[in-house]
Design a protein around this motif. Structure first.
Motif, PDB file in Angstrom:
ATOM      1  N   GLN A 240      43.273 -36.242  90.521  1.00  0.00           N
ATOM      2  CA  GLN A 240      43.185 -35.779  89.136  1.00  0.00           C
ATOM      3  C   GLN A 240      41.799 -35.210  88.835  1.00  0.00           C
ATOM      4  N   GLU A 241      40.754 -35.874  89.340  1.00  0.00           N
ATOM      5  CA  GLU A 241      39.397 -35.349  89.136  1.00  0.00           C
ATOM      6  C   GLU A 241      39.219 -33.993  89.800  1.00  0.00           C
ATOM      7  N   LYS A 242      39.838 -33.846  90.990  1.00  0.00           N
ATOM      8  CA  LYS A 242      39.763 -32.554  91.675  1.00  0.00           C
ATOM      9  C   LYS A 242      40.470 -31.486  90.860  1.00  0.00           C
ATOM     10  N   MET A 243      41.653 -31.830  90.297  1.00  0.00           N
ATOM     11  CA  MET A 243      42.376 -30.876  89.459  1.00  0.00           C
ATOM     12  C   MET A 243      41.558 -30.516  88.228  1.00  0.00           C
TER      13      MET A 243
ATOM     14  N   LYS B  21      37.956 -22.773  86.674  1.00  0.00           N
ATOM     15  CA  LYS B  21      38.737 -21.628  86.213  1.00  0.00           C
ATOM     16  C   LYS B  21      38.394 -21.284  84.773  1.00  0.00           C
ATOM     17  N   TYR B  22      38.229 -22.327  83.950  1.00  0.00           N
ATOM     18  CA  TYR B  22      37.891 -22.101  82.546  1.00  0.00           C
ATOM     19  C   TYR B  22      36.525 -21.442  82.427  1.00  0.00           C
ATOM     20  N   GLU B  23      35.556 -21.931  83.172  1.00  0.00           N
ATOM     21  CA  GLU B  23      34.209 -21.347  83.122  1.00  0.00           C
ATOM     22  C   GLU B  23      34.220 -19.897  83.610  1.00  0.00           C
ATOM     23  N   ALA B  24      34.994 -19.647  84.707  1.00  0.00           N
ATOM     24  CA  ALA B  24      35.065 -18.272  85.212  1.00  0.00           C
ATOM     25  C   ALA B  24      35.730 -17.348  84.196  1.00  0.00           C
ATOM     26  N   LEU B  25      36.814 -17.839  83.571  1.00  0.00           N
ATOM     27  CA  LEU B  25      37.509 -17.037  82.570  1.00  0.00           C
ATOM     28  C   LEU B  25      36.619 -16.791  81.361  1.00  0.00           C
ATOM     29  N   GLU B  26      35.921 -17.835  80.921  1.00  0.00           N
ATOM     30  CA  GLU B  26      35.019 -17.654  79.773  1.00  0.00           C
ATOM     31  C   GLU B  26      33.886 -16.696  80.117  1.00  0.00           C
TER      32      GLU B  26
END
Length: 244
Positions: free
Chosen positions: A188-191, A198-203
């Motif tokens: 779960q931590e890896k996910m 992904k969120y940081e890259a998208l932002e």
């Protein structure tokens, strides 16, 4: 069978058991007067009853030796004051010799005190059979109570052992479950880390796009202003000659 061990209970001398022992009446010799015969019969009957009670309370010890069966009944001789004092000293001596514990549960101390109590019952029974039977009842009640406590103790120990085994089994299962949960937490931590990246890259892309859009918009505005200024200048140049 081997000869019995020494006991605090007073026994008669052992003798070979035989089924052809003559009755006490046949062993007596000589002529006895009727009065003495009646008194002797009463006394003999009383002694016989006492012996029977003693045998019921404290059964004779039997063992085989050299192919012969030996029997040793308890003594029916009344105890003197010196013998009672000697019993106390003998009890203390046996406790020291066998290194019995002074406190707590001790089978050796319990055995010695049980023998001493049996000897007291024997002495009392000779003087008064009713009192001896009452003491026998007390002794049996004490033994039943001790057996009940022993059974309860053994049951408690067995219950404790079962609970300990169950807890060990449960502990093993819990350890396995903990390992599984830890592995699941890692996944779960890896996910979470992947989604965070992904969120940081998208932002970051969205921020770059906004900056690009703002830059393009500023350029378009500057271009529009310059175009507007040029058109205004041209328009003023066209209008100015006509006024003259």
């Amino acid at each position: 069978m081997i000869p019995p061990v020494t006991s605090l209970v007073k026994y008669d001398n052992p003798k070979i058991k035989s089924t052809h022992d003559p009755p006490a009446q046949q062993q007596q010799q000589g002529v006895i007067s009727p009065t003495k015969t009646k008194a002797s019969a009463t006394e003999t009957q009383k002694l016989k009853e006492t012996d029977e009670i003693l045998s019921a309370i404290l059964p004779p010890r039997e063992w085989q030796e050299s192919g012969q069966l030996w029997v040793q009944p308890v003594s029916s001789t009344p105890a003197t004051r010196m013998e009672v004092l000697g019993l106390k000293e003998l009890l203390d001596t046996r406790i020291q010799q066998r290194q019995a514990r002074e406190t707590g549960i001790c089978p050796v101390r319990r055995e010695l005190y049980s023998q001493c109590f049996d000897e007291i019952i024997r002495q009392v029974t000779i003087e008064c059979s009713e009192r001896g039977l009452l003491l026998l009842r007390v002794r049996d009640e004490i033994k039943m109570t001790l057996q009940a406590y022993q059974t309860l103790y053994e049951s408690s120990v067995a219950f404790g052992m079962r609970k300990a085994l169950q807890s060990e089994q449960g502990k093993s299962d819990m350890k396995e479950r903990i390992v599984e949960l830890e592995e699941e937490v890692k996944q779960q931590e890896k996910m979470v880390a992947d989604w965070k990246n992904k969120y940081e890259a998208l932002e970051k892309r969205e921020a770059e796009r906004r900056v690009a859009d703002q830059t393009k918009h500023q350029e378009e505005m500057q271009f529009a202003k310059r175009t507007n200024q040029q058109l205004k200048t041209q328009l003023e140049g066209i209008i100015a000659p006509n006024k003259k």
